[in-house]
Scaffold this motif. Structure first.
Motif, PDB file in Angstrom:
ATOM      1  N   ARG A 336      23.606  66.922  97.811  1.00 35.72           N
ATOM      2  CA  ARG A 336      24.900  67.608  97.695  1.00 35.72           C
ATOM      3  C   ARG A 336      25.844  66.836  96.775  1.00 35.72           C
ATOM      4  N   ALA A 337      25.820  65.520  96.884  1.00 39.51           N
ATOM      5  CA  ALA A 337      26.696  64.698  96.046  1.00 39.51           C
ATOM      6  C   ALA A 337      26.375  64.904  94.563  1.00 39.51           C
ATOM      7  N   GLN A 338      25.086  64.981  94.234  1.00 41.14           N
ATOM      8  CA  GLN A 338      24.700  65.199  92.839  1.00 41.14           C
ATOM      9  C   GLN A 338      25.176  66.565  92.363  1.00 41.14           C
ATOM     10  N   CYS A 339      25.086  67.564  93.246  1.00 42.68           N
ATOM     11  CA  CYS A 339      25.582  68.903  92.879  1.00 42.68           C
ATOM     12  C   CYS A 339      27.095  68.885  92.679  1.00 42.68           C
ATOM     13  N   TYR A 340      27.788  68.118  93.507  1.00 43.53           N
ATOM     14  CA  TYR A 340      29.241  67.979  93.324  1.00 43.53           C
ATOM     15  C   TYR A 340      29.538  67.313  91.973  1.00 43.53           C
ATOM     16  N   MET A 341      28.751  66.321  91.625  1.00 50.24           N
ATOM     17  CA  MET A 341      28.938  65.652  90.329  1.00 50.24           C
ATOM     18  C   MET A 341      28.708  66.643  89.189  1.00 50.24           C
ATOM     19  N   ASP A 342      27.653  67.442  89.310  1.00 47.38           N
ATOM     20  CA  ASP A 342      27.316  68.397  88.245  1.00 47.38           C
ATOM     21  C   ASP A 342      28.370  69.489  88.095  1.00 47.38           C
ATOM     22  N   THR A 343      29.092  69.776  89.180  1.00 47.63           N
ATOM     23  CA  THR A 343      30.145  70.809  89.131  1.00 47.63           C
ATOM     24  C   THR A 343      31.548  70.182  89.021  1.00 47.63           C
ATOM     25  N   GLU A 344      31.576  68.862  88.730  1.00 48.46           N
ATOM     26  CA  GLU A 344      32.820  68.112  88.521  1.00 48.46           C
ATOM     27  C   GLU A 344      33.745  68.136  89.740  1.00 48.46           C
ATOM     28  N   GLN A 345      33.141  68.217  90.942  1.00 46.74           N
ATOM     29  CA  GLN A 345      33.919  68.114  92.188  1.00 46.74           C
ATOM     30  C   GLN A 345      33.812  66.658  92.661  1.00 46.74           C
ATOM     31  N   TYR A 346      34.485  65.790  91.928  1.00 45.89           N
ATOM     32  CA  TYR A 346      34.260  64.358  92.084  1.00 45.89           C
ATOM     33  C   TYR A 346      34.760  63.799  93.414  1.00 45.89           C
ATOM     34  N   GLU A 347      35.843  64.308  93.938  1.00 46.16           N
ATOM     35  CA  GLU A 347      36.341  63.807  95.219  1.00 46.16           C
ATOM     36  C   GLU A 347      35.308  64.040  96.322  1.00 46.16           C
ATOM     37  N   ASP A 348      34.700  65.240  96.317  1.00 48.81           N
ATOM     38  CA  ASP A 348      33.667  65.548  97.299  1.00 48.81           C
ATOM     39  C   ASP A 348      32.435  64.673  97.090  1.00 48.81           C
ATOM     40  N   ALA A 349      32.100  64.424  95.834  1.00 48.99           N
ATOM     41  CA  ALA A 349      30.953  63.564  95.533  1.00 48.99           C
ATOM     42  C   ALA A 349      31.190  62.149  96.048  1.00 48.99           C
ATOM     43  N   VAL A 350      32.391  61.622  95.813  1.00 47.66           N
ATOM     44  CA  VAL A 350      32.730  60.278  96.297  1.00 47.66           C
ATOM     45  C   VAL A 350      32.623  60.219  97.813  1.00 47.66           C
ATOM     46  N   ARG A 351      33.113  61.246  98.490  1.00 41.09           N
ATOM     47  CA  ARG A 351      33.054  61.276  99.959  1.00 41.09           C
ATOM     48  C   ARG A 351      31.611  61.199 100.449  1.00 41.09           C
ATOM     49  N   ASP A 352      30.722  61.978  99.813  1.00 39.20           N
ATOM     50  CA  ASP A 352      29.313  61.969 100.232  1.00 39.20           C
ATOM     51  C   ASP A 352      28.634  60.633  99.927  1.00 39.20           C
ATOM     52  N   TYR A 353      28.908  60.086  98.753  1.00 33.15           N
ATOM     53  CA  TYR A 353      28.294  58.798  98.405  1.00 33.15           C
ATOM     54  C   TYR A 353      28.817  57.677  99.307  1.00 33.15           C
ATOM     55  N   GLU A 354      30.092  57.764  99.711  1.00 37.03           N
ATOM     56  CA  GLU A 354      30.629  56.772 100.656  1.00 37.03           C
ATOM     57  C   GLU A 354      29.882  56.854 101.987  1.00 37.03           C
ATOM     58  N   LYS A 355      29.619  58.076 102.450  1.00 35.51           N
ATOM     59  CA  LYS A 355      28.875  58.284 103.701  1.00 35.51           C
ATOM     60  C   LYS A 355      27.474  57.671 103.588  1.00 35.51           C
ATOM     61  N   VAL A 356      26.834  57.905 102.457  1.00 34.45           N
ATOM     62  CA  VAL A 356      25.481  57.381 102.228  1.00 34.45           C
ATOM     63  C   VAL A 356      25.501  55.858 102.209  1.00 34.45           C
ATOM     64  N   TYR A 357      26.466  55.282 101.471  1.00 34.13           N
ATOM     65  CA  TYR A 357      26.513  53.827 101.325  1.00 34.13           C
ATOM     66  C   TYR A 357      26.850  53.136 102.644  1.00 34.13           C
ATOM     67  N   GLN A 358      27.680  53.769 103.467  1.00 35.72           N
ATOM     68  CA  GLN A 358      27.997  53.206 104.789  1.00 35.72           C
ATOM     69  C   GLN A 358      26.756  53.158 105.666  1.00 35.72           C
ATOM     70  N   THR A 359      25.859  54.134 105.466  1.00 34.76           N
ATOM     71  CA  THR A 359      24.642  54.213 106.279  1.00 34.76           C
ATOM     72  C   THR A 359      23.542  53.315 105.743  1.00 34.76           C
ATOM     73  N   GLU A 360      23.368  53.347 104.421  1.00 31.56           N
ATOM     74  CA  GLU A 360      22.316  52.536 103.784  1.00 31.56           C
ATOM     75  C   GLU A 360      22.916  51.774 102.601  1.00 31.56           C
ATOM     76  N   LYS A 361      23.233  50.519 102.815  1.00 29.27           N
ATOM     77  CA  LYS A 361      23.911  49.722 101.784  1.00 29.27           C
ATOM     78  C   LYS A 361      22.902  49.165 100.775  1.00 29.27           C
ATOM     79  N   THR A 362      22.371  50.054  99.938  1.00 31.17           N
ATOM     80  CA  THR A 362      21.434  49.630  98.896  1.00 31.17           C
ATOM     81  C   THR A 362      22.169  49.519  97.565  1.00 31.17           C
ATOM     82  N   LYS A 363      21.561  48.806  96.602  1.00 30.86           N
ATOM     83  CA  LYS A 363      22.150  48.681  95.259  1.00 30.86           C
ATOM     84  C   LYS A 363      22.254  50.038  94.584  1.00 30.86           C
TER      85      LYS A 363
END
Length: 496
Positions: A336-363
């Motif tokens: 979903r985050a990638q789709c948000y990026m592709d549709t320039e919905q960056y705030e939503d993309a940041v929110r999803d990536y933050e959720k992912v990074y909080q769960t799995e702190k990978t590089k």
């Protein structure tokens, strides 16, 4: 275990006239076994007590108290079904045996048969209307019946939490009732509480490995955890034990259909047949709405198909449905985050990536989040590429041509005869065109702009920017410039 709290002490009947010596000896031997059983019972050594009561029964099989005592012992050992048989035998031998009826009722209640238990306690009250234990146990039986009734209604309403509550209360009075435990386990599975459901079913299977209902619940948990192949094995085993088990039959059919559709969808996707994959995933989603985990994966898979078909909003909707079903589903958040990026919905993309990074702190996840944050920051600035009307990969010549066109289009002199409002708007656009050219024509500034850096922090104060100076520098000429009318609405630029 109030009904089993103490054993019965019934003295042997006196010897009748002319009774053979051997029968008297047999009775004495049986009584000796019973007394030894009582001694072990008092010491809470119920296994030894059971052995001696059994010897007493074998020696004298027509004595109601021996069966009653062994029933009490079996109840203390938690062997209620065997205890029920002994209690029933005790009242067959002596229908006025109050403790026998109490124990039979208690066994029925512990095994979940509240109706039969009520009949036993009522019989006790017929024999002894002041018996307080029977009065209390009769109330307990009524309570269990009420919880059963409520649970049945709530199960139909799919209020599984309430069913679990009712079964927990009923099991306080009926701790050996497999039926109540199975219903609780099934509802726990339907609530997604799989480890708890598995634990209940496993406990039952340890006592009865052929219990079809417990096998069904084990399969149901595996099915809902998307371990479909293993689930089918348990459903098949349950159907071997009980061929007419409707729930196991339906679940087995659904599991096989779901597995086949999902695999067919995956195959179509790998072959690049996205339209067919979409149809197959959609069909799979219609098989069983209760299978949350599998359906979450199907929604995510369909979202991937939609993204391949460039149906990005539909892909976002599918991924949203996936995370609604499973809010720990990282793959759905990433898609979903990638789709948000592709549709320039960056705030939503940041929110999803933050959720992912909080769960799995990978590089990798950290970089994805950083990229989204940069794009969000860039999206909140002026889009100089858009202002000039060029692509982000435009060449230096394309940028110059675009500036020439836009600067002439919005130059204030060209709109000197327009309304004050139009003049103000065109002047603003003229200035923005100059800003855009200043940044994009300078490789270093362009690189900083493209990377999302704050240009004002780098010493470029756009508030003090003079677009006319850029215009003069670009067009040059010692005599200046002017716009002259060549007809209504037409202008041409003339160098001095």
């Amino acid at each position: 275990m109030a009904a089993a709290a103490e054993c019965d002490v019934i003295m042997a009947a006196p010897e009748g006239p002319g009774e053979p010596e051997s029968e008297e000896e047999t009775r004495r031997e049986a009584e000796s076994f019973k007394e030894q059983g009582n001694a072990y019972y008092a010491k809470k050594d119920y296994n030894e007590a059971y052995n001696y009561y059994t010897k007493a029964i074998d020696t004298c099989p027509n004595n109601a108290s021996y069966y009653g005592n062994r029933a009490a012992t079996l109840m203390m050992l938690g062997r209620f079904r065997e205890a029920l048989g002994d209690a029933q035998q005790s009242v067959r031998l002596d229908d006025s045996f109050v403790r026998g009826h109490l124990r039979e009722g208690k066994c029925h209640l512990s095994l979940g048969n509240a109706m039969a238990a009520s009949r036993c306690f009522q019989r006790v009250l017929e024999l002894d209307h002041k018996n307080t234990q029977a009065q209390q146990e009769l109330k307990n039986a009524s309570t269990v019946l009420e919880y059963e009734k409520i649970a049945e209604v709530d199960f139909e309403k799919r209020d599984f939490r309430k069913v679990v509550f009712c079964m927990d209360r009923a099991l306080e009075f009926a701790p050996a009732c497999h039926r109540f435990k199975i219903l609780k386990a099934e509802c726990l599975a339907l609530l997604g509480r799989y480890p708890e459901a598995q634990s209940v079913a496993s406990d039952i299977l340890r006592m009865d490995s052929t219990n079809a209902d417990a096998l069904y619940v084990r399969g149901l948990c595996l099915y809902y955890e998307d371990c479909i192949e293993k689930a089918v094995q348990f459903f098949v085993q349950a159907l071997r034990m009980a061929p007419d088990h409707e729930k196991a039959c339906l679940a087995c059919r659904n599991a096989k259909a779901l597995k086949a559709k999902k695999e067919d969808g995956n195959k179509a996707f790998k072959e690049g047949n996205y339209k067919l994959a979409y149809e197959l995933y959609t069909e799979a989603l219609g098989i069983d709405p209760n299978n949350i985990k599998t359906n979450a994966k199907l929604y995510c898979n369909r979202g991937t198909v939609n993204s391949k078909l460039r149906k990005l909003e539909e892909a976002i909707d599918d991924c949203t449905n996936a995370v609604k079903l499973d809010d720990t589903y990282i793959k759905a958040y990433l898609r979903r985050a990638q789709c948000y990026m592709d549709t320039e919905q960056y705030e939503d993309a940041v929110r999803d990536y933050e959720k992912v990074y909080q769960t799995e702190k990978t590089k990798e996840h950290k970089q994805l989040l950083k990229n989204a944050q940069v794009e969000l920051k860039k999206s909140k600035r002026k889009d100089y590429y858009k202002i000039l009307g060029v692509d982000k990969n435009a060449s230096e010549d394309e940028i110059k041509k675009a500036y020439r066109k836009r600067a002439l289009m919005h130059h204030p002199d060209r709109h000197s005869g327009a309304s004050a409002e139009v003049q103000k708007e065109e002047e603003k656009k003229f200035k923005e065109v100059g800003e855009a050219f200043t940044i994009l024509s300078d490789p270093k500034k362009k690189a900083r702009y493209d990377s999302g850096q704050d240009l004002e922090e780098d010493g470029l104060n756009m508030g003090d920017f003079d677009a006319n100076n850029i215009f003069k520098a670009f067009f040059g000429g010692p005599g200046g410039f002017s716009f002259e009318a060549s007809g209504p609405g037409n202008f041409f630029f003339q160098f001095g």
